[in-house]
Design a protein around this motif. Sequence first.
Motif, PDB file in Angstrom:
ATOM      1  N   ILE A 130       0.836  -1.211   0.000  1.00 19.62           N
ATOM      2  CA  ILE A 130       0.000   0.000   0.000  1.00 19.62           C
ATOM      3  C   ILE A 130       0.865   1.253   0.000  1.00 19.62           C
ATOM      4  O   ILE A 130       0.594   2.217  -0.731  1.00 19.62           O
ATOM      5  N   LEU A 131       1.928   1.265   0.793  1.00 21.45           N
ATOM      6  CA  LEU A 131       2.809   2.431   0.854  1.00 21.45           C
ATOM      7  C   LEU A 131       3.503   2.675  -0.482  1.00 21.45           C
ATOM      8  O   LEU A 131       3.615   3.826  -0.926  1.00 21.45           O
ATOM      9  N   ILE A 132       3.978   1.609  -1.106  1.00 23.92           N
ATOM     10  CA  ILE A 132       4.620   1.760  -2.414  1.00 23.92           C
ATOM     11  C   ILE A 132       3.629   2.326  -3.434  1.00 23.92           C
ATOM     12  O   ILE A 132       3.953   3.203  -4.241  1.00 23.92           O
ATOM     13  N   THR A 133       2.395   1.846  -3.383  1.00 30.44           N
ATOM     14  CA  THR A 133       1.363   2.343  -4.295  1.00 30.44           C
ATOM     15  C   THR A 133       1.054   3.812  -4.030  1.00 30.44           C
ATOM     16  O   THR A 133       0.881   4.599  -4.978  1.00 30.44           O
ATOM     17  N   MET A 134       1.000   4.200  -2.760  1.00 25.91           N
ATOM     18  CA  MET A 134       0.738   5.598  -2.420  1.00 25.91           C
ATOM     19  C   MET A 134       1.840   6.502  -2.940  1.00 25.91           C
ATOM     20  O   MET A 134       1.568   7.567  -3.514  1.00 25.91           O
ATOM     21  N   ILE A 135       3.088   6.076  -2.774  1.00 25.45           N
ATOM     22  CA  ILE A 135       4.219   6.878  -3.264  1.00 25.45           C
ATOM     23  C   ILE A 135       4.156   7.006  -4.783  1.00 25.45           C
ATOM     24  O   ILE A 135       4.346   8.088  -5.352  1.00 25.45           O
ATOM     25  N   GLY A 136       3.878   5.881  -5.456  1.00 23.46           N
ATOM     26  CA  GLY A 136       3.777   5.921  -6.912  1.00 23.46           C
ATOM     27  C   GLY A 136       2.648   6.808  -7.402  1.00 23.46           C
ATOM     28  O   GLY A 136       2.802   7.543  -8.386  1.00 23.46           O
ATOM     29  N   LEU A 137       1.517   6.772  -6.723  1.00 25.28           N
ATOM     30  CA  LEU A 137       0.368   7.588  -7.115  1.00 25.28           C
ATOM     31  C   LEU A 137       0.672   9.073  -6.940  1.00 25.28           C
ATOM     32  O   LEU A 137       0.348   9.889  -7.816  1.00 25.28           O
TER      33      LEU A 137
END
Length: 263
Positions: free
Chosen positions: A239-246
């Motif tokens: 989830i954190l990786i996805t948030m950073i990417g978004l």
Amino acid sequence: MQLKSRHISLHPYIVLMGMGLLIIASFWSLDIQLSKLLSFRSWELMGKFFGELFVPNLSGNFLNKVFQASLETLAMSALGTLIAAVFGIVLALPASKTYANDPIYTRTITRWILNALRSIPELVWAALLLISVGLGPFAGTLALALHTTGVLGRLFADAIENAPTEPGDVLRIMGAGELKIFLYATLPGILPQLISYSLYRWENNIRAATVLGVVGGGGLGQMLAFHMSLFQMQDTSTILITMIGLVLLVDSFSYFLRRYLDN
């Protein structure tokens, strides 16, 4: 040769001394336990935590849930910013002084409204709205819209007041109404600036939307709060990786779009 005496102001030094005393008082009033932070046990626990955090869950079922939550977060931020931009410009008109003799009867009360909207953080708005509309992205979207309306409304009002007044004065002499003057004289000159402000707030709202999920506002933030509360660190890592990417994706899109509008 006559030497001129220089008058040295003590005010900056007094301010610096006052700030230093406040910093010292802050350390004294807070219960800072550096011995626990620097202990071997603390470093061991943090190492274990980060070790689990750097192993994301890449299963197809979970990635699909994260993708759906990402779209929800993106929609919350975009819709919240769009609503705020519309209401921001509506409130900016009565909150701005458009010409020298403008009576601006509503300026003070409208600026109070804008100040109140942006003074309350998104998290507080979300907590209040959860009572009336319940859990989910609707409360998060409204919370973003309310806070951002206050921010954009004030920025839009300042842009209107700083716009050149000559085109509007010509139309005013010809008997045109204030709405037509704004649409045909003021708005074309400040439209790139308004769009730039809105895009910048969209960038901020992407980050805010992920935080709003912690209080039940939906999206990636709600997933993050759930999996962190269960100490499911692999899911949390994804989830954190996805948030950073978004955030990086929206920031890059907004940056290039603002560059295009400036040219």
